[in-house]
Design a protein around this motif. Structure first.
Motif, PDB file in Angstrom:
ATOM      1  N   ILE A   1       0.887  -1.167   0.000  1.00  0.00           N
ATOM      2  CA  ILE A   1       0.000   0.000   0.000  1.00  0.00           C
ATOM      3  C   ILE A   1       0.921   1.212   0.000  1.00  0.00           C
ATOM      4  O   ILE A   1       1.629   1.456   0.978  1.00  0.00           O
ATOM      5  CB  ILE A   1      -0.891   0.013   1.264  1.00  0.00           C
ATOM      6  CG1 ILE A   1      -1.867  -1.162   1.235  1.00  0.00           C
ATOM      7  CG2 ILE A   1      -1.632   1.341   1.383  1.00  0.00           C
ATOM      8  CD1 ILE A   1      -2.627  -1.347   2.554  1.00  0.00           C
ATOM      9  N   ASN A   2       0.936   1.932  -1.107  1.00  0.00           N
ATOM     10  CA  ASN A   2       1.819   3.104  -1.171  1.00  0.00           C
ATOM     11  C   ASN A   2       1.041   4.366  -0.821  1.00  0.00           C
ATOM     12  O   ASN A   2       0.087   4.729  -1.508  1.00  0.00           O
ATOM     13  CB  ASN A   2       2.440   3.257  -2.560  1.00  0.00           C
ATOM     14  CG  ASN A   2       3.484   4.358  -2.549  1.00  0.00           C
ATOM     15  OD1 ASN A   2       4.207   4.519  -1.561  1.00  0.00           O
ATOM     16  ND2 ASN A   2       3.558   5.130  -3.605  1.00  0.00           N
ATOM     17  N   LEU A   3       1.492   5.027   0.246  1.00  0.00           N
ATOM     18  CA  LEU A   3       0.832   6.265   0.686  1.00  0.00           C
ATOM     19  C   LEU A   3       1.803   7.446   0.649  1.00  0.00           C
ATOM     20  O   LEU A   3       1.606   8.438   1.351  1.00  0.00           O
ATOM     21  CB  LEU A   3       0.276   6.078   2.107  1.00  0.00           C
ATOM     22  CG  LEU A   3      -0.777   4.962   2.280  1.00  0.00           C
ATOM     23  CD1 LEU A   3      -1.118   4.769   3.762  1.00  0.00           C
ATOM     24  CD2 LEU A   3      -2.050   5.276   1.500  1.00  0.00           C
ATOM     25  N   ILE A   4       2.861   7.335  -0.149  1.00  0.00           N
ATOM     26  CA  ILE A   4       3.757   8.483  -0.321  1.00  0.00           C
ATOM     27  C   ILE A   4       2.972   9.550  -1.096  1.00  0.00           C
ATOM     28  O   ILE A   4       2.485   9.292  -2.199  1.00  0.00           O
ATOM     29  CB  ILE A   4       5.024   8.082  -1.105  1.00  0.00           C
ATOM     30  CG1 ILE A   4       5.795   6.978  -0.392  1.00  0.00           C
ATOM     31  CG2 ILE A   4       5.877   9.331  -1.383  1.00  0.00           C
ATOM     32  CD1 ILE A   4       6.818   7.385   0.608  1.00  0.00           C
TER      33      ILE A   4
ATOM     34  N   ASN B   1       4.694  -3.634   4.772  1.00  0.00           N
ATOM     35  CA  ASN B   1       4.282  -3.364   3.381  1.00  0.00           C
ATOM     36  C   ASN B   1       3.365  -2.158   3.209  1.00  0.00           C
ATOM     37  O   ASN B   1       2.586  -2.097   2.258  1.00  0.00           O
ATOM     38  CB  ASN B   1       3.643  -4.611   2.751  1.00  0.00           C
ATOM     39  CG  ASN B   1       4.671  -5.693   2.513  1.00  0.00           C
ATOM     40  OD1 ASN B   1       5.853  -5.395   2.339  1.00  0.00           O
ATOM     41  ND2 ASN B   1       4.241  -6.940   2.531  1.00  0.00           N
ATOM     42  N   ILE B   2       3.453  -1.212   4.138  1.00  0.00           N
ATOM     43  CA  ILE B   2       2.737   0.059   3.987  1.00  0.00           C
ATOM     44  C   ILE B   2       3.800   1.149   3.920  1.00  0.00           C
ATOM     45  O   ILE B   2       4.606   1.284   4.853  1.00  0.00           O
ATOM     46  CB  ILE B   2       1.778   0.324   5.168  1.00  0.00           C
ATOM     47  CG1 ILE B   2       0.718  -0.785   5.232  1.00  0.00           C
ATOM     48  CG2 ILE B   2       1.115   1.697   5.031  1.00  0.00           C
ATOM     49  CD1 ILE B   2      -0.181  -0.709   6.472  1.00  0.00           C
ATOM     50  N   ILE B   3       3.813   1.896   2.814  1.00  0.00           N
ATOM     51  CA  ILE B   3       4.924   2.823   2.590  1.00  0.00           C
ATOM     52  C   ILE B   3       4.439   4.264   2.675  1.00  0.00           C
ATOM     53  O   ILE B   3       3.468   4.651   1.996  1.00  0.00           O
ATOM     54  CB  ILE B   3       5.578   2.544   1.223  1.00  0.00           C
ATOM     55  CG1 ILE B   3       6.071   1.093   1.204  1.00  0.00           C
ATOM     56  CG2 ILE B   3       6.728   3.505   0.962  1.00  0.00           C
ATOM     57  CD1 ILE B   3       6.687   0.660  -0.089  1.00  0.00           C
ATOM     58  N   LEU B   4       5.097   5.058   3.507  1.00  0.00           N
ATOM     59  CA  LEU B   4       4.791   6.490   3.614  1.00  0.00           C
ATOM     60  C   LEU B   4       6.025   7.181   4.176  1.00  0.00           C
ATOM     61  O   LEU B   4       7.052   6.543   4.384  1.00  0.00           O
ATOM     62  CB  LEU B   4       3.548   6.727   4.497  1.00  0.00           C
ATOM     63  CG  LEU B   4       3.434   6.010   5.831  1.00  0.00           C
ATOM     64  CD1 LEU B   4       4.463   6.457   6.840  1.00  0.00           C
ATOM     65  CD2 LEU B   4       2.058   6.236   6.428  1.00  0.00           C
TER      66      LEU B   4
ATOM     67  N   GLY C   1      -0.671  10.022   1.675  1.00  0.00           N
ATOM     68  CA  GLY C   1      -1.339  10.481   0.460  1.00  0.00           C
ATOM     69  C   GLY C   1      -2.067   9.315  -0.188  1.00  0.00           C
ATOM     70  O   GLY C   1      -1.517   8.218  -0.280  1.00  0.00           O
ATOM     71  N   VAL C   2      -3.291   9.554  -0.630  1.00  0.00           N
ATOM     72  CA  VAL C   2      -4.085   8.436  -1.171  1.00  0.00           C
ATOM     73  C   VAL C   2      -4.119   8.445  -2.698  1.00  0.00           C
ATOM     74  O   VAL C   2      -4.886   7.718  -3.319  1.00  0.00           O
ATOM     75  CB  VAL C   2      -5.535   8.460  -0.621  1.00  0.00           C
ATOM     76  CG1 VAL C   2      -5.541   8.323   0.893  1.00  0.00           C
ATOM     77  CG2 VAL C   2      -6.261   9.742  -1.030  1.00  0.00           C
ATOM     78  N   LEU C   3      -3.274   9.285  -3.311  1.00  0.00           N
ATOM     79  CA  LEU C   3      -3.355   9.477  -4.757  1.00  0.00           C
ATOM     80  C   LEU C   3      -3.104   8.203  -5.568  1.00  0.00           C
ATOM     81  O   LEU C   3      -3.823   7.924  -6.529  1.00  0.00           O
ATOM     82  CB  LEU C   3      -2.446  10.630  -5.188  1.00  0.00           C
ATOM     83  CG  LEU C   3      -0.939  10.578  -4.907  1.00  0.00           C
ATOM     84  CD1 LEU C   3      -0.275  11.831  -5.455  1.00  0.00           C
ATOM     85  CD2 LEU C   3      -0.606  10.457  -3.437  1.00  0.00           C
ATOM     86  N   GLU C   4      -2.091   7.436  -5.174  1.00  0.00           N
ATOM     87  CA  GLU C   4      -1.768   6.236  -5.957  1.00  0.00           C
ATOM     88  C   GLU C   4      -2.802   5.131  -5.732  1.00  0.00           C
ATOM     89  O   GLU C   4      -3.227   4.460  -6.675  1.00  0.00           O
ATOM     90  CB  GLU C   4      -0.362   5.743  -5.601  1.00  0.00           C
ATOM     91  CG  GLU C   4       0.057   4.512  -6.393  1.00  0.00           C
ATOM     92  CD  GLU C   4       1.529   4.181  -6.242  1.00  0.00           C
ATOM     93  OE1 GLU C   4       2.345   5.109  -6.027  1.00  0.00           O
ATOM     94  OE2 GLU C   4       1.878   2.997  -6.331  1.00  0.00           O
ATOM     95  N   MET C   5      -3.185   4.943  -4.487  1.00  0.00           N
ATOM     96  CA  MET C   5      -4.160   3.882  -4.215  1.00  0.00           C
ATOM     97  C   MET C   5      -5.519   4.218  -4.843  1.00  0.00           C
ATOM     98  O   MET C   5      -6.258   3.318  -5.256  1.00  0.00           O
ATOM     99  CB  MET C   5      -4.282   3.644  -2.708  1.00  0.00           C
ATOM    100  CG  MET C   5      -3.031   3.063  -2.061  1.00  0.00           C
ATOM    101  SD  MET C   5      -2.490   1.470  -2.791  1.00  0.00           S
ATOM    102  CE  MET C   5      -1.236   1.952  -3.953  1.00  0.00           C
TER     103      MET C   5
END
Ligand code: DSN
Length: 426
Positions: free
Chosen positions: A24-27, A337-340, A362-366
């Motif tokens: 889960i990418n939250l960058i 596995n959660i990236i921020l 940031g929720v843009l990618e998800m």
């Protein structure tokens, strides 16, 4: 002799592809390209040069990139409803530098958002602004920490007579006071610049403020955050042609020579996607951010700006001092596995930059891979299991991510049926 090293690099790239698509990418500054925008980046353009403007190049062999670049510029102008655009800077920071190099001289005063106030490094002494002046003043903030205090800003600006004010930032939850500052700036000849790097796609999607319409003189940005394109920069303005020629020189030869045609071509594709799907994407992104904020808050996390609805952008800020601070929490989440990233919160001292209380989400990618409110609730529950209950959720996260692999808000699902009915761009 070095062939094995090449294989090693290729394997590392494969590993990155597999790993990041299982997380889960939250960058808040990252997004993903559609397949169609990604595939054109391996074309012949990756080898080519095209300094100058379409039809006025310093190189031969540019007829095809001329058409693509002209179409891209036309579409950017219509998306942002403005007279002028430069798509040549190859990053947001170089877009900023193109402007700063033309408008900031030694000794000039520049007002910016501080680092704890969310400001970007290029606005600061150690970054691009600092190459031109060291007289940098921070905007005062309101007690919530997420808004510029307009009254005190006007008082300070009256005393210190800034040449440039730079709005926009990296921790960017709420709109900036463009309207409130623009007539003051116009009356005094202050350049009001809006750095839209984070929110460019939300502006294109008409769900955030429209800085140029509200009176900003110039808007810069990067094209790969909420504007889900390739990694590049952009400058937009309603300046007259004479003023624009100055800005134009800042971009070329000022801050770039060749402007990386492979990513330019890709951006043209993402721009059409933004034209078609931008509003829907921006609306869902903001809805997801607000919903995730509410769910984390309900679970007891100190989500910032709760009394203001948490956010009006793609981002959230959370104070995680109780869990060991931003650095520790960001590392622990990565192991799950959660990236921020860790983030300074407003009013924290700069000395805490590597050990801040906060994290930025940031929720843009998800959102781009199709997640909606239901998935935000699951993400919030992973935070609780991991940080409050002390459980390992890495495998659960990977399982959860499996159905969200295809990039949405794109034309990937359509087979190209040729060019009949192509919209004329130029
Ligand atoms: N520093 C980046 C961010 O993550 O906001 C923008 O350049």
């Amino acid at each position: 002799m070095y062939e094995r090293n090449v294989t090693r690099i290729e394997n590392l790239v494969r590993k990155q592809n597999a790993w990041r698509s299982a997380t889960i990418n939250l960058i808040a500054s990252e997004n993903v390209l559609s397949n169609r925008a990604r595939e054109v980046m391996g074309s012949d353009f990756v080898h080519r040069y095209a300094e100058g403007h379409p039809g006025e190049r310093y190189y031969q062999g540019t007829e095809i990139i001329d058409e693509i670049e002209a179409r891209l510029k036309k579409r950017m102008k219509s998306l942002f409803r403005c007279r002028q655009v430069d798509v040549r800077p190859i990053s947001g920071t170089l877009s900023n530098d193109a402007i700063f190099s033309q408008y900031i001289n030694p000794g000039n005063v520049v007002m910016v958002n501080s680092t704890p106030g969310g400001g970007h490094i290029s606005h600061h002494r150690a970054g691009s602004v600092g190459k031109y002046t060291s007289n940098i003043i921070n905007f005062p903030l309101t007690p919530d920490g997420y808004h510029i205090d307009v009254e005190r800003t006007l008082e300070l600006a009256g005393v210190f007579a800034p040449k440039v004010m730079i709005l926009g930032k990296s921790l960017f939850l709420f709109p900036e006071p463009v309207k409130e500052l623009s007539s003051f700036c116009k009356e005094r000849g202050i350049i009001l610049l809006y750095d839209a790097a984070h929110v460019l796609g939300l502006i294109a999607g008409k769900t955030f403020q429209d800085p140029l319409e509200e009176g900003a003189f110039i808007m810069t940005g990067s094209t790969h955050k909420t504007f889900f394109g390739s990694q590049r920069g952009i400058v937009l303005s309603n300046a007259g042609d004479k003023e624009w020629r100055k800005i134009d020189k800042g971009a070329f030869p000022g801050s770039s020579s060749n402007h990386h045609l492979d990513t330019l071509v890709s951006l043209a594709i993402s721009t059409y996607e933004m034209m078609e799907f931008g509003q829907e994407y921006a609306r869902q992104t903001i809805a997801n951010a607000k919903y995730l904020g509410q769910k984390l808050h309900d679970l007891g996390f100190k989500v910032q700006a709760a009394e203001l609805g948490f956010t009006e952008s793609h981002q959230l800020a959370v104070d995680v001092a109780d869990f060991g601070g931003g650095d520790e929490v960001a590392r622990h989440l990565t192991d799950n596995n959660i990236i921020l990233n860790m983030n300074l919160l407003p009013f924290e001292p700069l000395s805490k930059v590597t050990s801040p209380a906060g994290i930025r989400l940031g929720v843009l990618e998800m959102t781009r891979v199709g997640m909606k409110e239901g998935e935000m609730e699951v993400i919030a529950s992973f935070f609780k299991k991991c940080l409050v209950d002390g459980k390992y959720v890495g495998e659960e996260v990977t399982e959860f991510r499996k159905p969200f692999q295809k990039v949405q808000y794109s034309f990937d699902h359509l087979e190209s049926d040729g060019e009949s009915g192509t919209e004329p761009d130029n």
